[in-house]
Scaffold this active site. Structure first.
Site, PDB file in Angstrom:
ATOM      1  N   ASP A   1     -46.713  78.161 -13.973  1.00  0.00           N
ATOM      2  CA  ASP A   1     -45.710  79.166 -13.671  1.00  0.00           C
ATOM      3  C   ASP A   1     -46.445  80.403 -13.143  1.00  0.00           C
ATOM      4  OD1 ASP A   1     -43.197  80.676 -13.865  1.00  0.00           O
ATOM      5  OD2 ASP A   1     -44.113  81.612 -15.625  1.00  0.00           O
TER       6      ASP A   1
ATOM      7  N   ASP B   1     -44.803  84.135 -12.781  1.00  0.00           N
ATOM      8  CA  ASP B   1     -44.449  85.434 -13.349  1.00  0.00           C
ATOM      9  C   ASP B   1     -44.798  85.531 -14.833  1.00  0.00           C
ATOM     10  OD1 ASP B   1     -43.505  86.044 -10.867  1.00  0.00           O
ATOM     11  OD2 ASP B   1     -41.394  85.830 -11.372  1.00  0.00           O
TER      12      ASP B   1
ATOM     13  N   ASP C   1     -32.936 101.422  -4.614  1.00  0.00           N
ATOM     14  CA  ASP C   1     -32.641 100.029  -4.937  1.00  0.00           C
ATOM     15  C   ASP C   1     -33.698  99.464  -5.876  1.00  0.00           C
ATOM     16  OD1 ASP C   1     -30.394 100.006  -3.347  1.00  0.00           O
ATOM     17  OD2 ASP C   1     -31.417  99.142  -1.608  1.00  0.00           O
TER      18      ASP C   1
ATOM     19  N   ARG D   1     -33.948  86.804   9.662  1.00  0.00           N
ATOM     20  CA  ARG D   1     -35.354  87.135   9.888  1.00  0.00           C
ATOM     21  C   ARG D   1     -36.146  85.853  10.162  1.00  0.00           C
ATOM     22  NH1 ARG D   1     -36.662  92.397   8.199  1.00  0.00           N
ATOM     23  NH2 ARG D   1     -34.962  93.408   7.054  1.00  0.00           N
TER      24      ARG D   1
ATOM     25  N   THR E   1     -42.697  77.950  -9.218  1.00  0.00           N
ATOM     26  CA  THR E   1     -42.079  79.249  -9.430  1.00  0.00           C
ATOM     27  C   THR E   1     -40.746  79.392  -8.705  1.00  0.00           C
ATOM     28  OG1 THR E   1     -42.409  81.633  -9.068  1.00  0.00           O
ATOM     29  CG2 THR E   1     -43.460  80.140  -7.493  1.00  0.00           C
ATOM     30  N   ALA E   2     -39.873  80.252  -9.255  1.00  0.00           N
ATOM     31  CA  ALA E   2     -38.612  80.574  -8.590  1.00  0.00           C
ATOM     32  C   ALA E   2     -38.831  81.499  -7.396  1.00  0.00           C
ATOM     33  CB  ALA E   2     -37.645  81.228  -9.575  1.00  0.00           C
TER      34      ALA E   2
ATOM     35  N   LYS F   1     -37.476  73.096 -11.784  1.00  0.00           N
ATOM     36  CA  LYS F   1     -38.941  73.043 -11.810  1.00  0.00           C
ATOM     37  C   LYS F   1     -39.423  71.662 -12.238  1.00  0.00           C
ATOM     38  CE  LYS F   1     -40.338  77.856 -12.593  1.00  0.00           C
ATOM     39  NZ  LYS F   1     -41.154  78.739 -13.461  1.00  0.00           N
TER      40      LYS F   1
ATOM     41  N   ASP G   1     -45.105  81.064 -19.605  1.00  0.00           N
ATOM     42  CA  ASP G   1     -44.879  82.097 -20.623  1.00  0.00           C
ATOM     43  C   ASP G   1     -43.481  82.015 -21.204  1.00  0.00           C
ATOM     44  OD1 ASP G   1     -43.139  84.791 -19.396  1.00  0.00           O
ATOM     45  OD2 ASP G   1     -43.676  83.131 -18.085  1.00  0.00           O
TER      46      ASP G   1
ATOM     47  N   ASN H   1     -37.650  79.284 -20.920  1.00  0.00           N
ATOM     48  CA  ASN H   1     -36.843  78.721 -19.839  1.00  0.00           C
ATOM     49  C   ASN H   1     -37.546  77.585 -19.113  1.00  0.00           C
ATOM     50  OD1 ASN H   1     -34.647  80.432 -20.187  1.00  0.00           O
ATOM     51  ND2 ASN H   1     -35.487  82.003 -18.859  1.00  0.00           N
TER      52      ASN H   1
END
Length: 291
Positions: free
Chosen positions: A42, A44, A70, A106, A149-150, A194, A217, A220
């Protein structure tokens, strides 16, 4: 009894996993010493301190592509989500729409260039050296090392390339003629998706998952962690730490002043914190805009 705290949108999760595996490119193949095993990491708060997409947003703000207001609301949303500790389909849907609105129209090449610049500016010095050392041990053993990873796959690939890893599995956005359409292929790569990506990649690469390792970590990520024979917790949240203790999983904690780290912004407890934070940030922005 349901093991995972997600809904039943299994088709989207499976499609997201298959899309991530199909988009995976081997960047740095290891020596052919142990071709049947691999390690999945993972990103993050496992490999990088905080949320990679938040650091990317900071880079966008510095380029005036994303306002600092933002960014502040985004960070506040992350904190709000972490206090609530919940995730739901509406938050995920709102976050997905908000994130895709930025890339729609983009070019892929533009986003890749931004990812390269912002990684070097904002992320390179946030890598957990202990986690990188774990990844290098697998490479030294002749095993593949993949990020899972997301985070958008374009950014995930840059992180993998900069660290000399095999490759990355990330959220795949749909493109036409090199331009983003504003839609995802399947869903965000988190939770069961995942695990689906890991299984699909293992089939493609001829890996024996019982001999593979996975690091995260977040609770989830239990679907990914339990898909392999050697699951490990890195900088774990409370639920994952408890689960690891109950199942005798190895735990690595590279944080110093852990309480301060856990309270800092940005902090990501897996993809749930990311999507919940974005959703809360978008809601806050709408609230202030409509006042």
């Amino acid at each position: 009894m349901r093991l995972w705290p997600w809904g039943d949108d299994a088709d989207d999760a499976e499609l997201a996993g298959e899309a991530a595996a199909a988009a995976a490119e081997v960047d740095a193949p290891p020596p052919v010493l142990d071709p049947g095993a691999a390690a999945f990491f993972d990103v993050d708060n496992t490999l990088i301190r905080g949320a990679s997409i938040y650091h990317f947003a900071r880079g966008l703000a510095a380029r005036k592509l994303f306002t600092f207001r933002d960014l502040a609301l985004f960070a506040l949303g992350q904190a709000s989500f972490r206090v609530r500790g919940s995730e739901n389909a509406e938050h995920i849907s709102t976050a997905r729409e908000a994130a895709l609105a930025f890339v729609a129209g983009r070019s892929v090449s533009e986003l890749v260039s931004l990812c390269e610049e912002i990684y070097d500016e904002k992320m390179a010095d946030r890598i957990w050296h202990g986690t990188r050392a774990l990844a290098l041990k697998h490479l030294d053993a002749g095993q593949q090392v993949w990020l899972v990873t997301a985070t958008p796959v374009e950014l995930a690939r840059i992180i993998s390339h900069r660290l000399g890893l095999t490759g990355a599995l990330g959220t795949v956005a749909e493109t036409e003629d090199g331009v983003y359409t504003g839609r995802l292929v399947g869903h965000l790569l988190h939770g069961p998706a995942k695990a689906g990506a890991v299984r699909a990649l293992a089939k493609r690469e001829g890996l024996d998952l019982s001999r593979c390792s996975a690091y995260s970590d977040s609770y989830n990520d239990l679907p990914m962690l339990t898909a392999v024979g050697n699951p490990r917790a890195v900088n774990p949240d409370a639920e994952l730490r408890e689960h690891a203790r109950e199942h005798d999983w190895p735990v690595h904690d590279f944080r110093t002043g852990r309480k301060a780290t856990m309270a800092a912004l940005p902090v990501a407890a897996g993809a749930g914190a990311l999507v919940g934070g974005v959703a809360a940030g978008v809601a806050l922005r709408r609230h202030y805009r409509d006042r």
